[in-house]
Design a protein around this motif. Sequence first.
Motif, PDB file in Angstrom:
ATOM      1  N   ARG A   2       0.828  -1.194   0.000  1.00 46.07           N
ATOM      2  CA  ARG A   2       0.000   0.000   0.000  1.00 46.07           C
ATOM      3  C   ARG A   2       0.864   1.246   0.000  1.00 46.07           C
ATOM      4  O   ARG A   2       1.938   1.282   0.591  1.00 46.07           O
ATOM      5  CB  ARG A   2      -0.909   0.014   1.233  1.00 46.07           C
ATOM      6  CG  ARG A   2      -1.973  -1.043   1.194  1.00 46.07           C
ATOM      7  CD  ARG A   2      -2.769  -0.968   2.481  1.00 46.07           C
ATOM      8  NE  ARG A   2      -3.481   0.307   2.575  1.00 46.07           N
ATOM      9  CZ  ARG A   2      -4.764   0.432   2.250  1.00 46.07           C
ATOM     10  NH1 ARG A   2      -5.439  -0.588   1.813  1.00 46.07           N
ATOM     11  NH2 ARG A   2      -5.362   1.605   2.364  1.00 46.07           N
ATOM     12  N   ARG A   3       0.354   2.315  -0.637  1.00 46.65           N
ATOM     13  CA  ARG A   3       1.112   3.559  -0.746  1.00 46.65           C
ATOM     14  C   ARG A   3       1.484   4.113   0.627  1.00 46.65           C
ATOM     15  O   ARG A   3       2.598   4.600   0.842  1.00 46.65           O
ATOM     16  CB  ARG A   3       0.301   4.591  -1.532  1.00 46.65           C
ATOM     17  CG  ARG A   3       1.018   5.918  -1.705  1.00 46.65           C
ATOM     18  CD  ARG A   3       0.104   6.938  -2.354  1.00 46.65           C
ATOM     19  NE  ARG A   3       0.756   8.237  -2.397  1.00 46.65           N
ATOM     20  CZ  ARG A   3       1.356   8.719  -3.456  1.00 46.65           C
ATOM     21  NH1 ARG A   3       1.399   8.001  -4.548  1.00 46.65           N
ATOM     22  NH2 ARG A   3       1.913   9.910  -3.442  1.00 46.65           N
ATOM     23  N   SER A   4       0.526   4.051   1.592  1.00 40.80           N
ATOM     24  CA  SER A   4       0.801   4.620   2.902  1.00 40.80           C
ATOM     25  C   SER A   4       1.947   3.896   3.592  1.00 40.80           C
ATOM     26  O   SER A   4       2.805   4.513   4.228  1.00 40.80           O
ATOM     27  CB  SER A   4      -0.454   4.560   3.779  1.00 40.80           C
ATOM     28  OG  SER A   4      -0.904   3.235   3.920  1.00 40.80           O
ATOM     29  N   THR A   5       1.992   2.560   3.470  1.00 41.37           N
ATOM     30  CA  THR A   5       3.082   1.803   4.064  1.00 41.37           C
ATOM     31  C   THR A   5       4.397   2.134   3.394  1.00 41.37           C
ATOM     32  O   THR A   5       5.429   2.303   4.055  1.00 41.37           O
ATOM     33  CB  THR A   5       2.799   0.286   3.942  1.00 41.37           C
ATOM     34  OG1 THR A   5       1.531   0.014   4.526  1.00 41.37           O
ATOM     35  CG2 THR A   5       3.881  -0.514   4.624  1.00 41.37           C
ATOM     36  N   ARG A   6       4.362   2.253   2.065  1.00 41.17           N
ATOM     37  CA  ARG A   6       5.587   2.600   1.336  1.00 41.17           C
ATOM     38  C   ARG A   6       6.091   3.974   1.758  1.00 41.17           C
ATOM     39  O   ARG A   6       7.289   4.195   1.867  1.00 41.17           O
ATOM     40  CB  ARG A   6       5.323   2.598  -0.170  1.00 41.17           C
ATOM     41  CG  ARG A   6       5.035   1.230  -0.741  1.00 41.17           C
ATOM     42  CD  ARG A   6       4.593   1.332  -2.183  1.00 41.17           C
ATOM     43  NE  ARG A   6       5.641   1.899  -3.001  1.00 41.17           N
ATOM     44  CZ  ARG A   6       5.418   2.641  -4.087  1.00 41.17           C
ATOM     45  NH1 ARG A   6       4.183   2.914  -4.439  1.00 41.17           N
ATOM     46  NH2 ARG A   6       6.420   3.104  -4.780  1.00 41.17           N
ATOM     47  N   ALA A   7       5.162   4.888   2.036  1.00 39.27           N
ATOM     48  CA  ALA A   7       5.580   6.232   2.443  1.00 39.27           C
ATOM     49  C   ALA A   7       6.296   6.197   3.790  1.00 39.27           C
ATOM     50  O   ALA A   7       7.295   6.891   4.000  1.00 39.27           O
ATOM     51  CB  ALA A   7       4.365   7.154   2.513  1.00 39.27           C
ATOM     52  N   VAL A   8       5.772   5.384   4.728  1.00 43.16           N
ATOM     53  CA  VAL A   8       6.421   5.261   6.024  1.00 43.16           C
ATOM     54  C   VAL A   8       7.824   4.689   5.870  1.00 43.16           C
ATOM     55  O   VAL A   8       8.795   5.169   6.470  1.00 43.16           O
ATOM     56  CB  VAL A   8       5.577   4.373   6.964  1.00 43.16           C
ATOM     57  CG1 VAL A   8       6.327   4.112   8.254  1.00 43.16           C
ATOM     58  CG2 VAL A   8       4.234   5.024   7.243  1.00 43.16           C
ATOM     59  N   LEU A   9       7.943   3.635   5.066  1.00 43.46           N
ATOM     60  CA  LEU A   9       9.248   3.025   4.849  1.00 43.46           C
ATOM     61  C   LEU A   9      10.204   3.994   4.181  1.00 43.46           C
ATOM     62  O   LEU A   9      11.395   4.051   4.502  1.00 43.46           O
ATOM     63  CB  LEU A   9       9.100   1.765   3.994  1.00 43.46           C
ATOM     64  CG  LEU A   9       8.352   0.599   4.666  1.00 43.46           C
ATOM     65  CD1 LEU A   9       8.168  -0.540   3.663  1.00 43.46           C
ATOM     66  CD2 LEU A   9       9.101   0.118   5.890  1.00 43.46           C
ATOM     67  N   ALA A  10       9.677   4.779   3.252  1.00 39.41           N
ATOM     68  CA  ALA A  10      10.525   5.755   2.567  1.00 39.41           C
ATOM     69  C   ALA A  10      11.056   6.791   3.542  1.00 39.41           C
ATOM     70  O   ALA A  10      12.236   7.148   3.523  1.00 39.41           O
ATOM     71  CB  ALA A  10       9.744   6.454   1.452  1.00 39.41           C
ATOM     72  N   GLY A 257     -10.795   3.725   1.467  1.00 41.65           N
ATOM     73  CA  GLY A 257     -10.346   4.735   0.525  1.00 41.65           C
ATOM     74  C   GLY A 257      -8.979   5.318   0.827  1.00 41.65           C
ATOM     75  O   GLY A 257      -8.467   6.133   0.058  1.00 41.65           O
ATOM     76  N   ASP A 258      -8.365   4.865   1.915  1.00 32.06           N
ATOM     77  CA  ASP A 258      -7.074   5.422   2.317  1.00 32.06           C
ATOM     78  C   ASP A 258      -5.978   5.029   1.332  1.00 32.06           C
ATOM     79  O   ASP A 258      -5.856   3.868   0.943  1.00 32.06           O
ATOM     80  CB  ASP A 258      -6.711   4.922   3.718  1.00 32.06           C
ATOM     81  CG  ASP A 258      -5.400   5.493   4.204  1.00 32.06           C
ATOM     82  OD1 ASP A 258      -5.187   6.698   4.041  1.00 32.06           O
ATOM     83  OD2 ASP A 258      -4.583   4.708   4.727  1.00 32.06           O
ATOM     84  N   GLY A 259      -5.169   5.994   0.930  1.00 32.96           N
ATOM     85  CA  GLY A 259      -4.023   5.715   0.080  1.00 32.96           C
ATOM     86  C   GLY A 259      -4.328   5.565  -1.389  1.00 32.96           C
ATOM     87  O   GLY A 259      -3.440   5.231  -2.170  1.00 32.96           O
ATOM     88  N   PRO A 261      -5.000   6.612  -5.281  1.00 38.24           N
ATOM     89  CA  PRO A 261      -4.551   7.724  -6.124  1.00 38.24           C
ATOM     90  C   PRO A 261      -5.667   8.740  -6.306  1.00 38.24           C
ATOM     91  O   PRO A 261      -6.851   8.430  -6.108  1.00 38.24           O
ATOM     92  CB  PRO A 261      -4.181   7.044  -7.446  1.00 38.24           C
ATOM     93  CG  PRO A 261      -4.902   5.746  -7.439  1.00 38.24           C
ATOM     94  CD  PRO A 261      -5.012   5.334  -6.007  1.00 38.24           C
ATOM     95  N   LEU A 262      -5.300   9.945  -6.703  1.00 36.13           N
ATOM     96  CA  LEU A 262      -6.255  11.045  -6.749  1.00 36.13           C
ATOM     97  C   LEU A 262      -7.474  10.718  -7.595  1.00 36.13           C
ATOM     98  O   LEU A 262      -8.599  11.085  -7.244  1.00 36.13           O
ATOM     99  CB  LEU A 262      -5.556  12.313  -7.252  1.00 36.13           C
ATOM    100  CG  LEU A 262      -6.385  13.597  -7.264  1.00 36.13           C
ATOM    101  CD1 LEU A 262      -5.524  14.789  -6.881  1.00 36.13           C
ATOM    102  CD2 LEU A 262      -7.004  13.842  -8.643  1.00 36.13           C
ATOM    103  N   ASP A 263      -7.276  10.038  -8.717  1.00 40.18           N
ATOM    104  CA  ASP A 263      -8.416   9.792  -9.606  1.00 40.18           C
ATOM    105  C   ASP A 263      -9.389   8.760  -9.054  1.00 40.18           C
ATOM    106  O   ASP A 263     -10.429   8.510  -9.663  1.00 40.18           O
ATOM    107  CB  ASP A 263      -7.934   9.386 -10.997  1.00 40.18           C
ATOM    108  CG  ASP A 263      -7.158   8.079 -11.006  1.00 40.18           C
ATOM    109  OD1 ASP A 263      -6.830   7.560  -9.911  1.00 40.18           O
ATOM    110  OD2 ASP A 263      -6.872   7.563 -12.098  1.00 40.18           O
ATOM    111  N   GLN A 264      -9.080   8.178  -7.884  1.00 37.99           N
ATOM    112  CA  GLN A 264      -9.976   7.201  -7.274  1.00 37.99           C
ATOM    113  C   GLN A 264     -10.538   7.639  -5.927  1.00 37.99           C
ATOM    114  O   GLN A 264     -11.296   6.900  -5.307  1.00 37.99           O
ATOM    115  CB  GLN A 264      -9.256   5.856  -7.116  1.00 37.99           C
ATOM    116  CG  GLN A 264      -8.844   5.220  -8.435  1.00 37.99           C
ATOM    117  CD  GLN A 264      -8.064   3.929  -8.241  1.00 37.99           C
ATOM    118  OE1 GLN A 264      -8.311   3.171  -7.296  1.00 37.99           O
ATOM    119  NE2 GLN A 264      -7.102   3.672  -9.116  1.00 37.99           N
TER     120      GLN A 264
END
Length: 436
Positions: A2-10, A257-259, A261-264
Amino acid sequence: MRRSTRAVLAAASAGLLLAACGVGADPVQNPKLSEDEVTISMNWWGADARTQQTLDAIELFEEEHPNITVEPQYADWVGYWDRLATTTAGGDMPDVSQFDALYLASYAERGALLDLSTVSNILNTSALPDNILDTGRVGGDLYAVPTGATTNGVLINTSLFEQYGVEIPDTDDWTWEEFERAAVELTEASDGEVHGMSPWGSDSFSLTVWARQHGGQLFDAEGDLALDPDLLASYWHRTLDFIDSGAAPSVAQIIEGDGLPLDQVSVVTGKSAMSFIPAGQFIAYQSAAPDFNYDLANWPTDGDTREGFQYLKPSMYWSAASTTEHPAEAALLIDFLTNDTRVAELFGLDRGEPGNPAFREAAEPHLDDAGRESLAFTEAMADEVGDTPPIIPNGASDIDALLKRYYQQVLFGDASPEDAAEACLSELQDSINATG
């Protein structure tokens, strides 16, 4: 993943790698441009449209300066910061990089960024208003040139209000009570097919505006936390109130709906009618949902709301590496991106409403209706903004990831807003202290 998890790792990997980042030697004051062939690298994040605009700008720059070759590097948001942390740690940071307020202090205080006062003979920042330019300062020194700045606003899908026959309050002077009542009315009019609004909960921009409405702020000038835990708890209580009243979707729907992309996201797909967004993103939302009409409005207020609660948040920045072997040429490129109005015609409002007034004037004839509305909103808000808050300090770059984690605990009922606020701010202060 998930994007949110990737952001934390980043964010975590960026912090570890930056701890050992390479820094440049003492910068040369007023370096001279070389007459020889020079290659510099330029680094940015963004979608395909931004990449093409930037490549076109590079082509213009190279035509203007035929002895300088600009090597482009780009990635998506998460991949960008992973790679930048790695290259910086290896002493090979790109010569010019697009930057964000979340990471500016972290890189500047570790010596990774060039003090731009050393290249003031080439880089002219006089066109930028002080309240915008100063957002690029860390410890009083200029390390980044803002591309522009934006306030936070309420995105309103007027098509949905018209479809379900719900009247939008007068947004020039609306209250929180009026805002919530309109949201609930829309939810009920649609039999729950649409919710009146999408709540906040895990972004530092909306939290800052909420805090400023109540006389608070996130950080002080010394880089320490200044936010009262009760204010953070009230921010989350407000979301729970929105859910309980039916103004906002259920917890399950919010998590689902968390994480995305904008178009979704729900305010684009027509599942919610209002959302709190950086006003500079208005064009992106309108472009993602061409079948809907949107308006932008200032936040609702109450009788005790403080004046000047809105502020100009930098959209993004241009910075140079302290390790660059070509500081003069790097400065020349930043100057070009800041002052050449041909760039404004190419970029439009993609990197936010331009801070340079000449850029706004040059971009406006090329804007569509959404672009002109976005620009008009920012100009109308000029008299509403207060002082710019202190920059996000070193050690606090993962504030949004922390907010998300504790916000989810609140949503799931694993912690009260008060307990989550205390724990979140304690962890954030520990992170700031660890960099001291």
